[in-house]
Design an enzyme around this catalytic site. Structure first.
Site, short mmCIF file in Angstrom:
data_model
loop_
_atom_site.label_atom_id
_atom_site.label_comp_id
_atom_site.label_asym_id
_atom_site.label_seq_id
_atom_site.Cartn_x
_atom_site.Cartn_y
_atom_site.Cartn_z
N LYS A 137 -54.50 19.67 65.83
CA LYS A 137 -53.33 19.28 65.06
C LYS A 137 -53.66 18.67 63.69
O LYS A 137 -52.87 18.72 62.77
CB LYS A 137 -52.50 18.25 65.85
CG LYS A 137 -51.85 18.81 67.09
CD LYS A 137 -50.99 17.76 67.80
CE LYS A 137 -51.81 16.71 68.51
NZ LYS A 137 -52.67 17.22 69.60
N LYS A 185 -47.26 15.98 66.22
CA LYS A 185 -46.47 17.21 66.30
C LYS A 185 -45.24 17.13 65.40
O LYS A 185 -44.82 18.13 64.81
CB LYS A 185 -46.10 17.48 67.76
CG LYS A 185 -47.37 17.83 68.57
CD LYS A 185 -47.19 17.74 70.07
CE LYS A 185 -48.51 18.02 70.77
NZ LYS A 185 -48.49 17.66 72.20
#
Lengths: 341, 341
Positions: free
Chosen positions: A127, A226
C-alpha cells in the site's frame, strides 16, 4: 510472454506464484502467458534467470526458508541486491509485495521508480507507494508509457478498485465507505458472540488474522492507508494521514457491543472517503445497511454514485490466494486479457 | 461519433436519453461522443435523422405521448417501421429496450439479427434475446465483428455482468445466487414489517414496482429470465425455462415470515445458477448471509469462486437512470472508453 519480477516472497508473493503454477493451462487458454524471471526478498535471498524461474521450485525453496535452496541451473544469478536486480533483469512488470510503510513507502517506492525508469509496468500489493506517492508514480508511469495497477492494495483481490475505476465509469462517485480491515471486523464479530475485546484479539492472533503487535490493525492505520489509496484513485485527493481522523476499536467494550445489539445495530470500523475528507472510526450501523451483514474477516465497500445510488461489494479482504488473485487480475489487465469478449 | 438507434422509448430508453443529455460534457471529457440517430416505438411512432436527434426534444415529444410531437427538421424521417429503420439508418449500435418475451424473444430478436447483419453492435436491456438466443447472437456477432452487450438485463446498471465476465477474469465461477427481482424483495421486506402478502403486493403496485398483472414478478419468471442469461454468460449453458424449478413468493404467508424472523432468518426469493442447473425459489436465508441484508427493491448477487471465495454485489435492480446507466456502460465499453487508465 510477460516476464515478471517479484519483490517480496511472503504470503502474497507465494499466493501469486501458486496461482501461476496451478492455473497455467487456463491462463494460456485465456490468452495470458506470464513467467517469473526474478524474485527478491529482504533476508531470504534473491534469484534471477532471464529464461524464467520454476514456480514449484521457488515455493519449495522458500518453504525451506531461503531462496538459496533453489537448485543450480545454467544461467541463474543469485543474491543480487534488489535495485540491481530490477535494473538488470529483463522483466516487463514489477510486482511489489514487500511490507507496507505508510510514511516513507521505502524501500518499495525506489523499486517502483527504478522499474518505471526501465519501462516496466508496476503492480502493487504494497500500500505504501500508492498511499504516499500516487501522483508522482502516475506521472512517471505516463511519461514512460507503462501502467500502474494496485487492485490488491484494497480488499485483496476482491475487485474494489476495478469496480470504481472501470465498471462504474460514467457514474460520478461521491463517497466511498467500507469495512476495509478484516482483523478488526473479526474482533467485533467475536465480541457480538460474547467475547471481551482482549479475548477476541487473542483469538484473532491465534488464527493468524492479527499480528503479534496488532497496532496497525486495531488502531485503524491499515484502514487509513486504504483510505489514502481510495482518496487518490477516486478523487485525485492528496489527503495525508495527518488530515484524517483515525480511531480504532480498542475503546469498544463488551457493554458497547451489547447496547448496539439491543438497539438492532452493529459496531463496525468504517473507513470513509469523500472528495475532500477521509476518516476511520467505529460506527454503529443499522441492520438495514448492507455493511452490517459483513461478518468475520470479510471486507466490504459501498460506493455512493449519482446514477446508481449505492453499490456495495462484499468479499475477502485478505488471504494468500485472494490477494494473489488481485495481482493476477492486474497482470491480466496489463496483458490486455481483461476486456469483455 | 457513435451513432445510436434506440428501440423502445419507455422508462429505460428515456433514462438513457436523459443521461446522454445531462452528462454530455462529462462523457466527451471521458472520450465518449454518442448521439441518437433513430428511435422506434411500437405504438408511439419512430424518428430517424442521419445527423442526430435532440435528446431534449425527444423527451419532450414522448412526454406529450407520441414522437410525432418532435418538431419538423430538414432531413428528418418519420414513422418508418422498425425493421426498415434498422436497415436504413446509419447507426453504429442498436440499443434494444422493448418488452421482454422469454418464449420467442420477438420481435426484438429479429431486430438484433437485422442490426448485426448491418454491422451494428447490439446492446440490450431486453432480456428475451439473450435468454432465448445467446449462442446464435454471439455466433452472428462474432462473424460480423460486432459486439453483444447486456449489462442492463440483470440488476439494471449495477455491474453484475461486468463483475463476472471482466473483473473476476482469472477466477473460476462455480455458482451464482442472488436476489434478482426487486418487486418480490420489496414485498417480502414489507411483510417483515407486518403486512400480509396482498397488502404488500398492493403497496408495490401503488409505488410502481409491480405491474397491474404482477405474475412475471411474483411467480418468479422475471428472475428465471435472468437465470437463463447468467447461465449462458457464465457457463455457456443452454438451460431453458422448462429445465428449471421456478417457484414464486405467492405461497409465503405472514406466519412463514414471522417464523423465519423468530429463527433469525429471512425469506428471500433466491435465483441460483450452476454450470448444470438453474432455479428460482423462496429460501430462508440466515442473517450471516450478505443476501439477508438486501432490503426493499434492492438486488444482489453472490458469485462463488475458486480463488476469492464468495464475492457479493449489492445494488439497484431497476429504475430509469439505473437501467439507463447499464446501457451507457455497455456503450462506453464498445467505444473503448471502459478501460482502466
Amino acid at each position: 510472454m510477460m516476464k515478471i519480477a517479484l519483490i517480496g516472497f511472503g504470503v502474497v508473493g507465494q499466493g501469486l506464484t501458486e496461482i501461476l503454477r496451478n492455473k497455467s493451462k487456463e491462463l494460456v487458454q485465456a490468452g495470458f502467458r506470464g513467467e517469473l524471471v526474478a524474485v527478491a526478498t529482504r533476508s531470504r535471498g534473491s534469484l534471477y534467470h532471464p529464461d524464467g524461474l520454476d514456480p514449484e521450485l521457488l515455493l519449495a525453496a522458500i518453504q525451506r526458508g531461503h531462496l538459496d535452496y533453489y537448485p543450480d541451473v545454467y544461467g541463474l544469478y543469485r543474491n543480487w541486491d534488489t535495485l540491481t536486480l530490477i535494473k538488470q533483469c529483463n522483466a516487463d512488470v514489477l510486482v511489489e509485495t514487500s511490507n507496507t510503510n505508510l510514511e516513507t513507502a521505502q524501500p518499495a517506492l525506489d523499486y517502483c521508480y527504478a522499474a518505471i525508469e526501465h519501462h516496466m509496468h508496476v503492480v502493487l500489493a504494497n500500500k505504501g507507494p500508492v498511499a504516499v506517492a500516487y501522483a508522482e508514480l502516475q506521472r512517471r508511469a505516463k511519461a514512460a508509457a507503462v501502467k500502474l495497477r494496485f487492485e490488491a492494495t484494497v480488499m485483496a483481490g476482491t475487485p474494489s478498485i476495478r469496480l470504481a475505476m472501470q465498471a462504474l465509469k460514467g457514474c460520478e462517485i461521491r463517497e466511498a465507505q467500507g469495512i476495509l480491515n478484516g482483523t478488526t471486523n473479526f474482533i467485533l464479530t467475536q465480541m457480538e458472540g460474547g467475547l471481551g475485546y482482549e479475548e477476541a484479539l487473542a483469538q484473532a492472533q491465534a488464527l493468524g488474522y492479527a499480528e503479534a503487535d496488532p497496532t496497525a490493525d486495531v488502531d485503524g492505520w491499515d484502514a487509513a492507508g486504504k483510505v489514502m489509496i481510495l482518496a487518490r484513485a477516486l478523487f485525485n485527493s492528496t489527503i495525508t494521514l495527518k488530515d484524517m481522523e483515525v480511531q480504532g476499536i480498542s475503546q469498544i467494550s463488551a457493554a458497547d457491543v451489547k447496547a448496539a445489539q439491543e438497539a438492532g445495530e452493529k459496531w463496525k470500523l468504517i473507513a470513509r472517503v469523500t472528495p475532500t475528507s477521509g476518516s476511520v472510526h467505529p460506527v454503529r450501523v443499522p441492520l438495514s445497511n448492507p455493511l452490517a451483514a459483513v461478518s468475520g474477516a470479510m471486507n466490504a465497500i459501498t460506493y455512493n454514485t449519482d446514477l446508481l445510488g449505492d453499490v456495495t461489494l462484499v468479499g475477502a479482504g485478505a488471504g494468500r490466494l485472494q490477494t494473489g488473485f488481485g495481482l493476477l487480475s492486474d497482470l491480466l489487465d496489463i496483458a490486455g486479457v481483461g476486456a469483455l469478449s
